[in-house]
Design a protein around this motif. Structure first.
Motif, PDB file in Angstrom:
ATOM      1  N   LYS A  85       0.843  -1.209   0.000  1.00 51.86           N
ATOM      2  CA  LYS A  85       0.000   0.000   0.000  1.00 51.86           C
ATOM      3  C   LYS A  85       0.875   1.254   0.000  1.00 51.86           C
ATOM      4  N   ARG A  86       1.945   1.209   0.786  1.00 53.19           N
ATOM      5  CA  ARG A  86       2.863   2.351   0.822  1.00 53.19           C
ATOM      6  C   ARG A  86       3.513   2.568  -0.542  1.00 53.19           C
ATOM      7  N   VAL A  87       3.797   1.491  -1.270  1.00 56.06           N
ATOM      8  CA  VAL A  87       4.400   1.619  -2.598  1.00 56.06           C
ATOM      9  C   VAL A  87       3.520   2.474  -3.504  1.00 56.06           C
ATOM     10  N   ALA A  88       2.208   2.215  -3.453  1.00 60.04           N
ATOM     11  CA  ALA A  88       1.289   3.021  -4.256  1.00 60.04           C
ATOM     12  C   ALA A  88       1.363   4.489  -3.854  1.00 60.04           C
ATOM     13  N   ALA A  89       1.433   4.753  -2.545  1.00 60.86           N
ATOM     14  CA  ALA A  89       1.487   6.135  -2.061  1.00 60.86           C
ATOM     15  C   ALA A  89       2.795   6.815  -2.434  1.00 60.86           C
ATOM     16  N   ASP A  90       3.891   6.088  -2.343  1.00 59.06           N
ATOM     17  CA  ASP A  90       5.200   6.684  -2.600  1.00 59.06           C
ATOM     18  C   ASP A  90       5.456   6.939  -4.083  1.00 59.06           C
ATOM     19  N   ASN A  91       4.790   6.189  -4.962  1.00 60.11           N
ATOM     20  CA  ASN A  91       5.097   6.266  -6.390  1.00 60.11           C
ATOM     21  C   ASN A  91       3.981   6.868  -7.243  1.00 60.11           C
ATOM     22  N   LYS A  92       2.907   7.291  -6.619  1.00 62.17           N
ATOM     23  CA  LYS A  92       1.790   7.864  -7.378  1.00 62.17           C
ATOM     24  C   LYS A  92       2.168   9.212  -7.971  1.00 62.17           C
ATOM     25  N   GLN A  93       1.390   9.647  -8.942  1.00 62.02           N
ATOM     26  CA  GLN A  93       1.508  11.001  -9.464  1.00 62.02           C
ATOM     27  C   GLN A  93       0.565  11.912  -8.674  1.00 62.02           C
ATOM     28  N   ASP A  94       0.468  13.160  -9.055  1.00 65.62           N
ATOM     29  CA  ASP A  94      -0.435  14.095  -8.387  1.00 65.62           C
ATOM     30  C   ASP A  94      -1.871  13.617  -8.580  1.00 65.62           C
ATOM     31  N   ILE A  95      -2.548  13.341  -7.465  1.00 68.83           N
ATOM     32  CA  ILE A  95      -3.900  12.759  -7.564  1.00 68.83           C
ATOM     33  C   ILE A  95      -5.005  13.774  -7.318  1.00 68.83           C
ATOM     34  N   ARG A  96      -4.654  15.030  -7.130  1.00 67.95           N
ATOM     35  CA  ARG A  96      -5.684  16.007  -6.744  1.00 67.95           C
ATOM     36  C   ARG A  96      -6.782  16.148  -7.781  1.00 67.95           C
ATOM     37  N   ALA A  97      -6.460  15.980  -9.049  1.00 71.43           N
ATOM     38  CA  ALA A  97      -7.498  16.081 -10.088  1.00 71.43           C
ATOM     39  C   ALA A  97      -8.454  14.901 -10.052  1.00 71.43           C
ATOM     40  N   LEU A  98      -8.070  13.825  -9.379  1.00 73.32           N
ATOM     41  CA  LEU A  98      -8.911  12.635  -9.300  1.00 73.32           C
ATOM     42  C   LEU A  98      -9.834  12.655  -8.090  1.00 73.32           C
ATOM     43  N   LEU A  99      -9.631  13.615  -7.188  1.00 72.80           N
ATOM     44  CA  LEU A  99     -10.453  13.697  -5.984  1.00 72.80           C
ATOM     45  C   LEU A  99     -11.791  14.364  -6.301  1.00 72.80           C
ATOM     46  N   PRO A 100     -12.806  14.072  -5.500  1.00 73.33           N
ATOM     47  CA  PRO A 100     -14.088  14.760  -5.706  1.00 73.33           C
ATOM     48  C   PRO A 100     -13.918  16.273  -5.560  1.00 73.33           C
ATOM     49  N   ALA A 101     -14.608  17.006  -6.365  1.00 75.10           N
ATOM     50  CA  ALA A 101     -14.568  18.465  -6.258  1.00 75.10           C
ATOM     51  C   ALA A 101     -15.430  18.907  -5.074  1.00 75.10           C
ATOM     52  N   PRO A 102     -15.047  19.975  -4.388  1.00 78.57           N
ATOM     53  CA  PRO A 102     -15.927  20.511  -3.338  1.00 78.57           C
ATOM     54  C   PRO A 102     -17.311  20.788  -3.903  1.00 78.57           C
ATOM     55  N   ALA A 103     -18.313  20.567  -3.092  1.00 75.26           N
ATOM     56  CA  ALA A 103     -19.689  20.729  -3.558  1.00 75.26           C
ATOM     57  C   ALA A 103     -19.942  22.147  -4.061  1.00 75.26           C
ATOM     58  N   ALA A 104     -20.551  22.239  -5.221  1.00 77.95           N
ATOM     59  CA  ALA A 104     -20.852  23.560  -5.795  1.00 77.95           C
ATOM     60  C   ALA A 104     -21.929  24.261  -4.989  1.00 77.95           C
ATOM     61  N   GLU A 105     -22.838  23.482  -4.402  1.00 75.77           N
ATOM     62  CA  GLU A 105     -23.926  24.056  -3.607  1.00 75.77           C
ATOM     63  C   GLU A 105     -24.078  23.267  -2.314  1.00 75.77           C
ATOM     64  N   ARG A 106     -24.442  23.958  -1.251  1.00 73.10           N
ATOM     65  CA  ARG A 106     -24.719  23.300   0.022  1.00 73.10           C
ATOM     66  C   ARG A 106     -26.125  22.733   0.008  1.00 73.10           C
ATOM     67  N   ASN A 107     -26.324  21.658   0.755  1.00 75.03           N
ATOM     68  CA  ASN A 107     -27.662  21.047   0.819  1.00 75.03           C
ATOM     69  C   ASN A 107     -28.461  21.542   2.020  1.00 75.03           C
ATOM     70  N   GLY A 108     -27.880  22.472   2.790  1.00 76.27           N
ATOM     71  CA  GLY A 108     -28.609  23.043   3.917  1.00 76.27           C
ATOM     72  C   GLY A 108     -28.448  22.306   5.223  1.00 76.27           C
ATOM     73  N   LYS A 109     -27.690  21.227   5.228  1.00 75.82           N
ATOM     74  CA  LYS A 109     -27.504  20.439   6.445  1.00 75.82           C
ATOM     75  C   LYS A 109     -26.120  20.702   7.024  1.00 75.82           C
ATOM     76  N   ARG A 110     -26.069  20.837   8.369  1.00 76.68           N
ATOM     77  CA  ARG A 110     -24.821  21.150   9.052  1.00 76.68           C
ATOM     78  C   ARG A 110     -24.383  19.972   9.919  1.00 76.68           C
ATOM     79  N   ILE A 111     -23.118  19.563   9.763  1.00 74.63           N
ATOM     80  CA  ILE A 111     -22.557  18.423  10.486  1.00 74.63           C
ATOM     81  C   ILE A 111     -21.388  18.902  11.334  1.00 74.63           C
ATOM     82  N   ALA A 112     -21.384  18.558  12.611  1.00 69.76           N
ATOM     83  CA  ALA A 112     -20.252  18.853  13.487  1.00 69.76           C
ATOM     84  C   ALA A 112     -19.506  17.561  13.774  1.00 69.76           C
ATOM     85  N   CYS A 113     -18.197  17.570  13.549  1.00 74.64           N
ATOM     86  CA  CYS A 113     -17.339  16.440  13.883  1.00 74.64           C
ATOM     87  C   CYS A 113     -16.424  16.866  15.023  1.00 74.64           C
ATOM     88  N   ILE A 114     -16.531  16.192  16.148  1.00 77.65           N
ATOM     89  CA  ILE A 114     -15.734  16.544  17.323  1.00 77.65           C
ATOM     90  C   ILE A 114     -14.512  15.645  17.351  1.00 77.65           C
TER      91      ILE A 114
END
Length: 607
Positions: A85-114
Motif C-alpha cells: 500500500k505504501r508503494v502506491a502512495a510513494d510512487n503515485k503522481q499528483d492525484i488532486r485532479a482525481l479527488l471529488p470536487a468541493p460541492a458547488a452548492e450546500r444542501n442546507g444540512k450542518r454536520i459537526a465532527c468533534i
C-alpha cells in the motif's frame, strides 16, 4: 447442501479473505495487480476510496488482512499487503485532479465532527462532497488526531500526514482548530443537524502503587509523553528508562526513548511474550534496536530518594489455569526484581474521557463508560449523535476508525434525509469473466514460489540519532513487483457451470490442493468428512454446485483453493471459468464509487 448463490456477493466476498478481514474492505488483490502493472496512481485511488489514508496506513496499519492472506496457508509468511500500500502512495503522481470536487452548492444540512482524528476525517471526506456543511473541531493546532500526536515520526513522517489530511480538508471541510468542545449540551444547542464524536481514547491508564506520587516527576503517562515528543515539547529523557506495557504504544515509547537519550531502555510486561497486544513486527523492531522485553513481571512499587526516581520493583508471576479453565497470573514466590531507572513510561492502556458530555441530555453509557450505540449504525441514544473510532467501542487502530467513519457517514446521510438508518445500502460489486480465449485469462495466473521480501531498513546507528528519521525505507519498484507477484489473486473466483460439466474429474485430478470433489449430497457436517481433503475450517463456506447428470454435487473447499486456475485450464468443456469479483462497500456519495462502474449484473455461469 445449499447451493452457492453465484449472483450474491456474500459468498465471494468471504473468499477474498484479505478484503473480508479488512475493516474498511479495501479491494486488496485489485490494487496489488495495479502495482505489479506499474499503475501506482490507480492503485492509490483504489485504496483512497476505501481506507482514505493509504500513505499513513501503508506505514502504520495493524494489518488484519495479512493473517487472513492465502499465501500464508502455503508458505510461512503472507503477502506484504500493508507495505505494498505504501508503494502506491510513494510512487503515485499528483492525484488532486482525481479527488471529488468541493460541492458547488450546500444542501442546507450542518454536520459537526468533534475531534480531527481518522474517524472524523473519514466522515468529513464522505459527506462534504454531498453538499453538507462539515465543521471539524479539535483542541490541537493541526488536524490528524492520534495519527499526528501518538505515532512517532520515525514511523510516520509529518509530511505524509499533512498530505493525506490535506486531501480531506481540501474537499470543502471547515476546521475549527485550537477549539476544544467542553460541552456536548452547548454544541447541540447550536442546532447542528447531526454530530459525530470521534475524540478517541485520549486518557492513558495510570498505576496506583507505592512511590508513584513521590516520584511523579519522572513517571510519565505514555500517550501524553508521546504527544509532547511529537510537538517538540520533550527532547530528552534519562539514560535508564523502563517502559511498562505490552501494546503498540509501549513499543513506540521504548523506541522513542532510545532516540532521546535512553541508553538502557527496558520494556516490562505482566503477560507472556506471545500474549502481548503489540503487533509481532512492532516487537521485532524494538528488539532489533537493542531493547529487551521482560515478561511475567507485575509492577509492585517505585523506589525513590527524596523525590528522585531510582527504580521500579516487580513481582514475578506465572500463568496458571484454575478449575474452571480460566487463565490467571499468580505470584511465583521468587524474590522481587528491582530495575534501576531514571524515568518510567506507563503504557498499560487507554481510556475514554467523556467528562464533557453531560449525563442529563439523554445520552446513555454502559457500565464500562462507553456510549450505548447501535453497532451497525453507530447511532447513540440521542438520534442525531453518532460515534466512531476509539470513542465508540474502545481503543483499536486507524483502519477500524476509518471503517467506523464510513458507517457513521452512511447513517448520518440517511438520518439527515429522513430515512431509516437501519436500512443499510448494499455494496457495489461485479463478477466478470477474465476469459480471453478458451484457456487464456486477462491476468497473470502463474504462481510465484518466492518467499516474502524484506522491507529495506535504515541502518540502526543512523536511525537512532534522530527521532524524525524514518526507519523503514519501503520497497523500491523492483522489490514491489516481486512481492506483488506473490499475491494469489484470490478475488479471481472459480465459477462453476454444472450444465457444461461432463464429470470427467479432470479438474479434481489436476487440483494441486485436492479442494474439488464430486460426491453424493448430504448434510454439511457429514459431507465435509467425505471430501478429497476434509474441509475442517468451518468459518469458510463450501462452494456447492448441483444439476450434474449423475445427481452428485460438486463441492469445492474455498478455504484451501489457491485460485491457480488449473481447473479452468484443464476443463475440456469450459464448465469452470475465472471471474474477477470486485466489491466496494456502500458510501453515502459518489466519492467511493467513481472508479467502480455502477454494479453491472453479475455474470451468470455459462450454460
Amino acid at each position: 447442501m445449499k447451493v452457492t448463490a453465484a449472483k450474491s456477493p456474500d459468498h465471494f466476498h468471504k473468499v477474498v479473505d484479505c478484503q473480508y478481514a479488512c475493516p474498511a474492505h479495501t479491494p486488496v488483490p485489485e490494487y496489488i495487480r495495479l502495482i505489479a502493472a506499474g499503475r501506482y496512481t490507480d492503485a492509490y485511488m483504489v485504496n483512497w476510496r476505501s481506507n482514505v489514508f493509504p500513505g499513513i496506513l501503508g506505514r502504520t496499519c495493524d494489518r488484519p488482512c495479512e493473517p487472513a492472506c492465502r499465501r500464508g496457508r502455503v508458505e510461512e509468511e503472507p503477502v506484504a499487503i500493508c507495505r505494498l500500500k505504501r508503494v502506491a502512495a510513494d510512487n503515485k503522481q499528483d492525484i488532486r485532479a482525481l479527488l471529488p470536487a468541493p460541492a458547488a452548492e450546500r444542501n442546507g444540512k450542518r454536520i459537526a465532527c468533534i475531534g480531527a482524528g481518522p474517524a472524523s476525517l473519514t466522515v468529513a471526506r464522505d459527506l462534504a462532497p454531498l453538499g453538507y456543511e462539515v465543521v471539524v473541531f479539535d483542541g490541537d493546532a493541526k488536524a490528524g488526531g492520534m495519527i499526528r500526536t501518538q505515532i512517532p515520526r520515525f514511523r510516520l513522517p509529518e509530511e505524509v500526514i499533512d498530505e493525506e489530511v490535506g486531501y480531506v480538508l481540501g474537499l470543502g471541510v471547515e476546521t475549527r482548530l485550537n477549539r476544544r468542545v467542553d460541552s456536548l449540551k452547548a454544541l447541540l444547542a447550536e442546532g447542528w443537524d447531526a454530530v459525530f464524536v470521534g475524540t478517541g481514547a485520549p486518557r492513558g491508564r495510570d498505576l496506583d502503587v507505592p512511590g508513584r506520587k513521590e516520584a511523579a516527576a519522572n513517571i510519565h503517562i505514555g500517550i501524553e509523553w508521546l504527544s509532547s515528543v511529537s510537538f517538540g515539547h520533550i527532547e530528552r529523557i534519562g539514560r535508564r528508562v523502563v517502559v511498562l506495557g505490552g501494546g503498540n504504544t509501549a513499543m513506540d515509547c521504548c523506541r522513542s526513548a532510545r532516540r532521546l537519550g535512553g541508553e538502557e531502555v527496558t520494556v516490562v510486561v505482566r503477560s507472556g511474550f506471545a500474549e502481548m497486544k503489540a503487533s509481532p513486527w512492532e516487537k521485532e523492531d524494538a528488539m532489533h534496536e537493542g531493547i529487551p522485553i521482560l515478561n511475567y513481571l507485575v509492577p509492585k512499587s517505585f523506589t525513590h530518594d527524596a523525590g528522585r526516581l531510582t527504580g521500579a520493583v516487580f513481582e514475578k508471576v506465572a500463568p496458571q489455569t484454575d478449575e474452571k479453565g480460566r487463565r490467571q497470573l499468580v505470584p511465583t514466590g521468587e524474590p522481587d526484581v528491582h530495575i534501576p531507572c531514571d524515568d518510567v513510561l506507563v503504557a498499560i492502556g487507554q481510556e475514554n474521557a467523556f467528562e464533557w458530555i453531560e449525563r442529563d441530555i439523554g445520552l446513555e453509557f454502559d457500565r464500562w463508560g462507553l456510549p450505548k450505540l447501535d453497532p451497525a449504525t453507530h447511532q447513540s441514544t440521542i438520534p442525531n449523535v453518532f460515534f466512531g473510532g476509539d470513542a465508540a467501542f474502545g481503543p483499536k487502530n486507524i483502519i477500524w476508525a476509518v471503517a467506523h467513519g464510513h458507517e457513521a457517514a452512511v447513517s448520518m446521510d440517511l438520518f439527515c434525509r429522513g430515512e431509516d438508518v437501519t436500512v443499510r445500502p448494499p455494496p457495489d460489486y461485479s463478477l466478470v469473466s477474465q476469459k480471453m480465449g478458451i484457456h487464456e485469462w486477462s491476468y497473470d495466473n502463474d504462481i510465484s514460489i518466492d518467499l516474502r521480501y524484506k522491507v529495506p531498513m535504515r541502518e540502526t546507528d543512523v536511525a537512532l540519532r534522530d527521532i524524525r528519521v524514518e526507519v523503514e525505507l519501503g520497497y523500491d519498484r523492483e522489490l514491489a513487483f516481486k512481492e506483488a507477484e506473490r499475491c494469489l489473486n484470490c478475488d479471481v473466483q472459480t465459477v462453476f457451470a454444472p450444465k457444461l460439466c461432463i464429470e470427467c474429474d479432470a479438474c479434481a485430478d489436476i487440483c494441486p490442493v485436492d479442494c474439488i470433489s464430486f460426491i453424493e449430497d448430504g448434510e454439511e457436517a457429514e459431507l465435509r468428512t467425505r471430501l478429497r481433503a476434509p474441509a475442517i475450517n468451518l468459518t469458510q463456506d463450501l462452494y456447492i454446485g448441483e444439476g450434474l447428470k449423475t445427481g452428485r454435487v460438486m463441492v469445492k473447499d474455498e478455504d484451501v483453493c489457491l485460485h491457480c486456475g488449473l481447473c479452468a485450464e484443464r476443463c475440456p468443456t469450459g464448465a469452470w471459468d475465472m471471474q474477477k469479483f470486485l466489491l466496494e462497500t456502500a458510501k453515502p456519495h459518489p466519492c467511493g464509487r467513481s472508479a467502480l462502474a455502477r454494479p453491472a449484473p453479475l455474470a451468470a455461469p455459462a450454460e
